[in-house]
Design an enzyme around this catalytic site. Structure first.
Site, PDB file in Angstrom:
ATOM      1  CB  SER A   1      -0.901   0.006   1.240  1.00 54.58           C
ATOM      2  OG  SER A   1      -1.668   1.197   1.288  1.00 54.58           O
TER       3      SER A   1
ATOM      4  N   GLY B   1      -8.643   8.979 -20.866  1.00 55.91           N
ATOM      5  CA  GLY B   1      -8.957   7.960 -21.860  1.00 55.91           C
ATOM      6  C   GLY B   1      -8.141   8.235 -23.107  1.00 55.91           C
TER       7      GLY B   1
ATOM      8  CG  PHE C   1      -8.466   1.101 -17.796  1.00 55.08           C
ATOM      9  CD1 PHE C   1      -8.320   2.455 -18.006  1.00 55.08           C
ATOM     10  CD2 PHE C   1      -9.460   0.431 -18.489  1.00 55.08           C
ATOM     11  CE1 PHE C   1      -9.134   3.141 -18.888  1.00 55.08           C
ATOM     12  CE2 PHE C   1     -10.278   1.086 -19.383  1.00 55.08           C
ATOM     13  CZ  PHE C   1     -10.121   2.454 -19.588  1.00 55.08           C
TER      14      PHE C   1
ATOM     15  CG  ASN D   1       5.498   2.194 -24.358  1.00 57.02           C
ATOM     16  OD1 ASN D   1       5.854   1.021 -24.529  1.00 57.02           O
ATOM     17  ND2 ASN D   1       4.632   2.529 -23.402  1.00 57.02           N
TER      18      ASN D   1
ATOM     19  CB  THR E   1       6.876   7.347 -27.635  1.00 58.66           C
ATOM     20  OG1 THR E   1       6.182   6.281 -26.959  1.00 58.66           O
ATOM     21  CG2 THR E   1       5.933   7.974 -28.658  1.00 58.66           C
ATOM     22  CG  LEU E   2      12.549   6.001 -28.270  1.00 55.84           C
ATOM     23  CD1 LEU E   2      13.819   6.315 -29.049  1.00 55.84           C
ATOM     24  CD2 LEU E   2      12.413   4.493 -28.054  1.00 55.84           C
TER      25      LEU E   2
ATOM     26  N   GLY F   1      13.098  10.833 -26.875  1.00 55.04           N
ATOM     27  CA  GLY F   1      12.442  11.266 -28.100  1.00 55.04           C
ATOM     28  C   GLY F   1      11.630  10.184 -28.759  1.00 55.04           C
TER      29      GLY F   1
ATOM     30  N   GLY G   1       2.174  10.549 -24.215  1.00 58.92           N
ATOM     31  CA  GLY G   1       2.141   9.749 -25.431  1.00 58.92           C
ATOM     32  C   GLY G   1       0.929  10.052 -26.296  1.00 58.92           C
ATOM     33  CG  ASP G   2      -2.890   9.379 -24.773  1.00 58.12           C
ATOM     34  OD1 ASP G   2      -2.514   8.335 -25.333  1.00 58.12           O
ATOM     35  OD2 ASP G   2      -3.473   9.387 -23.671  1.00 58.12           O
TER      36      ASP G   2
END
Length: 327
Positions: free
Chosen positions: A36, A48, A116, A195, A223-224, A228, A256-257
């Site tokens: 926890s 989302g 999720f 990613n 994506t890194l 970059g 990322g989105d």
């Protein structure tokens, strides 16, 4: 180019843990973990994957179409998206389930542990993408993002049958896909987004080597993080686009989105892939510097300055005419 984005619509509950997750893990006790983490901050935001991407595209003036399932609590969120340029007419509203929930805790090293809850997203497979496309008179590009797996497969099959370009972005759902499903989602995609970790997981899931996988798609965009973005195309040298420097990371969720929104906007404007990736990196850094995935604002002067700082004045001059229209 009219862009349709399919995928999750959710509410994000973002918490901050003032320590390191790794300090709490005991190497020889990992088979029975019971932990926890006492968080010292909670932020509740709209989120989302599909909603985040369309929000960014809306700010850039692309009028994207959001395709996903939301719950009985979606009214306020829907108003917000519409006010920011998103077409929500293709969103399915459940009459019994709540909108999905993303609960994420971030430690001081920017590591994240998340859960999720699908909620209304379980009804996404009931959406008929063909009907959406007919109403829109045939969109040019469909991004299939993380969603109910049945919906992802159905949308992919429909887009291909209708001759629409597909951008495959399986993201967090890779862990739930079997070999046949993973192959079906990405085979023939014009763009593939992952990613760095997902890139390895995708090869494990499909059973394909990197070379063979590249032969199945157009451009593979990886994506890194702070390093970059990598752009790979079969038979050509890999292209690396550095990240745009940040003055300080407030929250990595949604970066990322935002990159995808910027990249797809560049593609819609028929920019070279490198230029589109530069804009994507500029948007990603903008989101990194705010808490929440849709709490940022876009200013043309700020975006142009970020591009100039990271990629030079020539790049800034190239993006300026389009970005000047961003308010």
């Amino acid at each position: 180019m009219r862009i349709v984005v399919t995928g999750s619509i959710a509410t994000d509950h973002l918490m901050t843990f003032p320590g390191r997750f790794t300090d709490q893990l005991i190497k020889d006790r990992l088979e029975r973990v019971s932990l926890s983490f006492l968080a010292d901050r909670l932020e509740v935001h709209r989120g989302g994957i599909a909603a985040n991407i369309t929000f960014g595209l809306g700010l850039l003036g692309l009028s994207p179409v959001l395709v996903g399932a939301a719950g009985v609590d979606f009214a306020e969120y829907e108003t917000w998206l519409r006010e920011h340029g998103v077409d929500t007419s293709a969103v399915r509203i459940s009459d019994r389930l709540h909108t999905a929930r993303f609960v994420c805790t971030t430690d001081e090293d920017q590591n994240q542990i998340a859960t999720f809850y699908a909620g209304a997203m379980a009804e996404a497979s009931r959406i008929d993408l063909a009907s959406v496309a007919a109403r829109l008179d045939g969109p040019s590009l469909v991004l299939v993002g993380a969603d109910d797996p049945t919906a992802m497969l159905r949308h992919t099959d429909t887009a291909r049958r209708l001759g629409m370009a597909v951008a495959a972005d399986p993201s967090q759902q890779l862990a739930r896909l079997d070999r046949e499903q993973a192959r079906r989602l990405i085979e023939g995609a014009q763009w593939l987004f992952t990613n760095e970790y997902e890139a390895s997981l995708l090869m494990e899931r499909t059973g394909w080597t990197e070379r063979y996988l590249l032969d199945q798609v157009g451009t593979w965009v990886t994506t890194l993080g702070a390093e970059g973005v990598s752009l790979a195309l079969s038979g050509t040298p890999r292209l690396h686009v550095p990240a745009v420097p940040t003055t300080g990371v407030a929250d990595p969720t949604g970066a990322g989105d935002a990159f995808r929104a910027g990249f797809l906007a560049g593609i819609a404007w028929q920019w070279p892939h490198e230029r589109a990736a530069q804009l994507g990196c500029a948007l990603a850094t903008t989101v990194l510097e705010s808490v929440g995935t849709q709490e940022y604002k876009l200013l043309a002067t700020d975006l142009i300055a970020r591009v100039a700082q990271a990629y030079g004045q020539e790049a800034a001059r190239a993006v300026e005419p389009r970005l000047a229209e961003v308010s």
